[in-house]
Design a protein around this motif. Structure first.
Motif, mmCIF file in Angstrom:
data_model
loop_
_atom_site.group_PDB
_atom_site.id
_atom_site.type_symbol
_atom_site.label_atom_id
_atom_site.label_comp_id
_atom_site.label_asym_id
_atom_site.label_seq_id
_atom_site.Cartn_x
_atom_site.Cartn_y
_atom_site.Cartn_z
ATOM 1 N N UNK A 99 0.704 -1.066 0.021
ATOM 2 C CA UNK A 99 0.033 0.045 0.019
ATOM 3 C C UNK A 99 0.805 1.220 -0.073
ATOM 4 N N UNK A 100 0.126 2.406 -0.264
ATOM 5 C CA UNK A 100 1.138 3.434 -0.471
ATOM 6 C C UNK A 100 0.137 4.799 0.132
ATOM 7 N N UNK A 101 0.808 5.698 0.577
ATOM 8 C CA UNK A 101 0.369 7.017 0.994
ATOM 9 C C UNK A 101 1.469 8.018 0.899
ATOM 10 N N UNK A 102 0.888 9.226 0.307
ATOM 11 C CA UNK A 102 1.977 10.344 0.004
ATOM 12 C C UNK A 102 1.281 11.670 0.547
ATOM 13 N N UNK A 103 2.192 12.460 0.758
ATOM 14 C CA UNK A 103 1.720 13.542 1.513
ATOM 15 C C UNK A 103 2.736 14.933 0.890
ATOM 16 N N UNK A 104 2.438 15.943 1.344
ATOM 17 C CA UNK A 104 3.099 17.439 1.016
ATOM 18 C C UNK A 104 2.991 18.120 2.537
ATOM 19 N N UNK A 105 4.005 18.429 2.936
ATOM 20 C CA UNK A 105 4.282 19.400 4.143
ATOM 21 C C UNK A 105 4.589 20.779 3.507
ATOM 22 N N UNK A 106 3.861 21.780 3.917
ATOM 23 C CA UNK A 106 4.028 23.374 3.464
ATOM 24 C C UNK A 106 4.424 23.903 4.622
ATOM 25 N N UNK A 107 5.503 24.657 4.763
ATOM 26 C CA UNK A 107 5.972 25.603 5.755
ATOM 27 C C UNK A 107 6.016 27.118 5.355
ATOM 28 N N UNK A 108 5.510 27.935 5.894
ATOM 29 C CA UNK A 108 5.292 29.368 5.607
ATOM 30 C C UNK A 108 5.832 30.191 6.726
ATOM 31 N N UNK A 109 6.957 30.942 6.435
ATOM 32 C CA UNK A 109 7.558 31.573 7.347
ATOM 33 C C UNK A 109 7.481 33.276 7.108
ATOM 34 N N UNK A 110 8.635 34.106 7.226
ATOM 35 C CA UNK A 110 8.680 35.456 6.963
ATOM 36 C C UNK A 110 9.828 35.850 6.097
ATOM 37 N N UNK A 111 9.875 36.378 5.068
ATOM 38 C CA UNK A 111 10.838 36.793 4.296
ATOM 39 C C UNK A 111 11.526 38.106 4.740
ATOM 40 N N UNK A 170 7.742 20.032 1.247
ATOM 41 C CA UNK A 170 8.330 18.461 1.124
ATOM 42 C C UNK A 170 7.482 17.500 1.039
ATOM 43 N N UNK A 171 7.675 16.792 -0.086
ATOM 44 C CA UNK A 171 6.790 15.479 -0.588
ATOM 45 C C UNK A 171 7.222 14.334 0.159
ATOM 46 N N UNK A 172 6.584 13.581 0.799
ATOM 47 C CA UNK A 172 6.965 12.224 1.124
ATOM 48 C C UNK A 172 6.081 11.347 0.910
ATOM 49 N N UNK A 173 6.728 9.933 0.898
ATOM 50 C CA UNK A 173 5.536 8.807 0.448
ATOM 51 C C UNK A 173 6.053 7.674 1.507
ATOM 52 N N UNK A 174 4.965 6.716 1.644
ATOM 53 C CA UNK A 174 5.434 5.498 2.562
ATOM 54 C C UNK A 174 4.760 4.552 1.787
ATOM 55 N N UNK A 229 -0.604 5.070 5.785
ATOM 56 C CA UNK A 229 -0.759 6.615 6.177
ATOM 57 C C UNK A 229 -0.350 6.779 7.609
ATOM 58 N N UNK A 230 -0.350 5.661 8.589
ATOM 59 C CA UNK A 230 0.294 5.686 9.661
ATOM 60 C C UNK A 230 1.770 5.924 9.893
ATOM 61 N N UNK A 231 2.386 5.553 8.645
ATOM 62 C CA UNK A 231 3.753 5.478 8.659
ATOM 63 C C UNK A 231 4.386 7.038 8.444
ATOM 64 N N UNK A 232 3.336 7.942 8.089
ATOM 65 C CA UNK A 232 3.682 9.143 8.018
ATOM 66 C C UNK A 232 3.611 10.124 9.168
ATOM 67 N N UNK A 233 2.968 9.485 10.273
ATOM 68 C CA UNK A 233 2.855 10.292 11.379
ATOM 69 C C UNK A 233 3.802 11.229 11.990
#
Length: 374
Positions: A173-185, A251-255, A264-268
């Motif tokens: 099985x597979x799960x993929x997700x994207x983490x987006x971080x927003x800061x200050x320039x 950052x894109x990650x997959x398990x 999906x639990x592996x991405x926790x």
């Protein structure tokens, strides 16, 4: 039409994943219409692409599904000897994007339809052709949700991903997700006035690396290669210029999980590491990109026995790639992988399929038709 002629028409339509697929859907619908077969089109929530369903035989009886996806990966790689979206034949080899993954199966299936349509089927054969499989099986769940209103519960589904026409019983099985971080320039000379999210992403990336390392220690399932679940960070983007504090990073990650584990639990741990940054004044977004469950079909099930009979090959225990088969199984439909071509040719320049592989697949489908007449 011969399978090779149908394949030419399909390859010549650049139905790249994530783009509108009306052209290929309409070609297949028109082909079916010429055989007196009604195609049902089901647009997805994107609005510009659709799944296709059709039945041959009495749909109120239990029958079999032939499932494949109409999309292909892009063809931007260097090394193509010819236009990837113009089928080129060189002896037995038919070159073009999607020939193996997996328009070859679609072509063989469509070429078999005149025989099926002329047969007194007692059990129906259904076609489920989906969109955006290459983006994580995004289309087929919408079609599966409609299946109960379209036909009696199927006896099984054959997913025609390239397997050398050898039945395959399992995949991860597979799960993929994207983490987006927003800061200050800001100007890089005043880091005290900004929030650098490329730096912040380092802790999220480290969580992914650590989890990947831990998974290599088990649990194990020797059916698969590798015999453990895996995780990777596959893509990272951030910043505008070296002298600007980066205020955006993704950052894109997959398990990929062995049977019995929800991918999906592996991405926790990665999600937890990202959300911990919120106390630092960073905005954190978590987007699920795709998910599908593992496939695990027993080697002595009726479907496995049938495909062994149809192909003359003993089933392979598992493959490393993923398919829509796990989604069919999760919907209560036994599923098995069996299709023409070799997965090692897919997603590469000069992808090809052999004419003999198309012929073998068409013969298998026509033999399935004879089985459905008994």
């Amino acid at each position: 039409m011969q399978a090779a002629d149908i394949l030419k028409a399909l390859v010549n339509i650049p139905s790249v994943v994530g783009t509108p697929n009306g052209a290929i859907v309409e070609w297949i619908r028109s082909y079916l219409d010429g055989l007196g077969i009604t195609a049902h089109l089901f647009p997805g929530p994107e609005g510009d692409r659709a799944n296709l369903f059709a039945s041959i035989g009495p749909s109120d009886n239990a029958g079999y599904v032939l499932s494949g996806h109409m999309d292909v990966v892009p063809a931007h790689e260097a090394g193509w000897s010819s236009d990837p979206f113009t089928l080129r034949r060189d002896g037995e080899k038919l070159y073009g994007r999607g020939t193996t993954d997996m328009k070859g199966f679609l072509a063989a299936t469509l070429a078999a339809l005149p025989s099926l349509a002329a047969s007194p089927l007692v059990r129906p054969i259904h076609l489920t052709f989906s969109y955006d499989e290459e983006a994580g099986c995004r289309g087929v769940p919408h079609l599966l949700a409609r299946l109960p209103e379209l036909c009696a519960a199927p006896l099984g589904a054959v997913i025609g991903e390239p397997s050398g026409m050898r039945p395959v019983l399992a995949h991860k099985g597979k799960a993929a997700a994207r983490v987006t971080l927003r800061g200050r320039s800001g100007h890089s000379s005043r880091p005290d006035l900004g929030v650098n999210v490329v730096h912040a992403m380092a802790s999220v990336l480290q969580a992914a690396v650590s989890k990947a390392h831990d998974l290599a220690s088990g649990p194990f399932d020797q059916t698969f290669e590798p015999p453990y679940s895996s995780l990777q960070a596959g893509l990272i983007r951030g910043g505008q210029a070296l002298n600007i504090i980066p205020d955006h990073c993704t950052l894109d990650v997959e398990a990929r999980a062995i049977s019995g584990i929800n991918p999906a639990t592996l991405l926790a741990p990665i999600r937890s590491a990202a959300e911990a940054l919120q106390t630092s004044g960073i905005c954190v977004e978590w987007e699920e990109l795709s998910a599908y469950p593992a496939l695990s079909l027993g080697c002595h099930t009726a479907l496995a026995n049938l495909l062994t009979e149809l192909t003359g090959q003993e089933p392979l225990a598992a493959v490393s790639y993923g398919t829509e088969a796990g989604l069919f199984q999760a919907a209560g439909i036994d599923a098995i992988i069996c299709g023409p071509g070799d997965i090692d040719r897919a997603h590469k320049p000069n992808e090809y399929i052999l004419a003999s592989e198309l012929s073998a697949c068409q013969t298998m489908i026509e033999t399935l038709g004879k089985h459905c007449c008994a």
